[in-house]
Design an enzyme around this catalytic site. Structure first.
Site, mmCIF file in Angstrom:
data_model
loop_
_atom_site.group_PDB
_atom_site.id
_atom_site.type_symbol
_atom_site.label_atom_id
_atom_site.label_comp_id
_atom_site.label_asym_id
_atom_site.label_seq_id
_atom_site.Cartn_x
_atom_site.Cartn_y
_atom_site.Cartn_z
ATOM 1 N N ASP A 77 37.389 29.732 43.340
ATOM 2 C CA ASP A 77 38.449 30.666 42.984
ATOM 3 C C ASP A 77 39.733 30.087 43.550
ATOM 4 O OD1 ASP A 77 40.262 32.700 42.684
ATOM 5 O OD2 ASP A 77 39.109 34.211 43.799
ATOM 6 N N TYR A 90 38.000 28.629 48.302
ATOM 7 C CA TYR A 90 38.591 29.937 48.020
ATOM 8 C C TYR A 90 40.037 29.891 48.501
ATOM 9 C CZ TYR A 90 39.285 35.039 48.176
ATOM 10 O OH TYR A 90 39.767 36.317 47.999
#
Length: 342
Positions: free
Chosen positions: A209, A169
């Site tokens: 992400d 992330y």
């Protein structure tokens, strides 16, 4: 009348507590109680187009935007999705859990989809922030949960027999770009060093992400967003291009001076990694994120922020990569699914 009801309610709570302490199967009762703690009627999603792979390795990456929120409000659709998709490995970002909440969350997940090994990484500097998780049916040889910088629970490296998987992330640069220098000048550079070290040992699958829209076509209305919105700044896009390659052209002074000029897909030859979606679908929309605000989903004002990036050695094993836009709602991101040939 109200007082009587209150007393009865307290008595019932007391009885239930005493019952839960006694008798066998208290662990199962605890787990059941944890799972029952969920909302009533839930929105349904059409998942008919999703099915398990006949063969190969199926990996899913999904920013869930708060794991407890999904477990509380959308546990039924999560259970249905995991049953239909049947991923071998699930990489989760933005769990937003602290370490003291892991045990209960894992019990609830195990009730929904059993047979997984769990590796968690939590942010220790800010409550309800960041956090990553890998659920794997294949037990990793080794796992490392240290971030390349700081301790925000942004990265898990799982080593398997033939490759590494990085669940990641990447830091957001912030709506006012307050963390842009940290992102581009510190985190990105340290992460590249980590990639270089890992690739000396085994091929790497990097997913998650990644908080960047590499090409102009990876975001809606790029002219309005270039160098004004996190994920669409030149430095973020260049740094990603240094890993996966790009158009092979440097950003010119003229392009830097005028925000509405296209910079395409910045980056040269890269470090020997492949952006799988771009490789298979260079001209197709690949949005994986739509904000909950301003009717972004209805207007298709989306972003491609979630990626699978693999070592060049793994290119020949790529079977498919698919988005799951039908699952937008429980999170503002949708799952991205990579299947590799055996």
């Amino acid at each position: 009348m109200a007082r009587g009801k209150k007393r009865r309610a307290k008595a019932e709570v007391k009885d239930s507590k005493e019952n839960s302490k006694s008798g066998d199967g208290s662990k199962k009762a605890k787990k059941k109680a944890a799972v029952v703690k969920k909302s009533g009627e839930q929105k349904t999603y059409n998942l008919d187009g999703i099915s398990a792979a006949d063969s190969g390795l199926k990996i899913v990456t999904w920013n869930v935007n708060g794991l407890n929120s999904i477990l509380d409000k959308n546990d039924k659709v999560l259970k249905e999705y995991l049953a239909k998709e049947a991923p071998d490995i699930l990489c989760v970002q933005e769990t937003k859990l602290t370490e003291d909440k892991i045990e209960l969350a894992q019990e609830r997940l195990d009730y929904i989809a059993s047979g997984y090994h769990y590796t968690w990484s939590c942010c220790t500097t800010k409550k309800g922030y960041s956090g990553t998780l890998i659920m794997s049916k294949i037990e990793p040889v080794k796992v490392v949960t240290e971030d390349v910088v700081g301790s925000e629970g942004r990265m898990i490296v799982a080593e398997f027999e033939k490759h590494f998987i990085i669940c990641c992330y990447v830091p957001n640069s912030g709506m006012k770009l307050g963390r842009l220098d940290y992102r581009t000048g510190v985190w990105d550079l340290k992460f590249r060093e980590k990639l270089e070290d890992l690739t000396k040992e085994k091929p790497v699958i990097w997913c998650g992400d990644l908080n960047v829209a590499h090409g102009d076509n990876d975001v809606a209305d790029w002219k309005k967003k270039r160098n004004k919105v996190p994920g669409m700044c030149d430095g973020e896009r260049e740094n990603f291009g240094f890993i996966v390659g790009g158009d092979g052209k440097e950003i010119t002074d003229e392009q830097r001076a005028k925000r509405t000029l296209s910079i395409g897909r910045p980056g040269g030859e890269g470090m020997g990694f492949t952006d799988v979606w771009q490789k298979l679908y260079p001209e197709e929309e690949g949005y994986t994120f739509w904000s909950y605000r301003f009717n972004a989903r209805g207007k298709n004002n989306g972003w491609r922020l979630d990626y699978f990036v693999v070592s060049k050695e793994l290119e020949g094993q790529i079977e498919s990569i698919e988005r799951r836009p039908e699952l937008w709602g429980p999170s503002d991101h949708v799952p991205l699914v990579l299947t590799l040939k055996e």
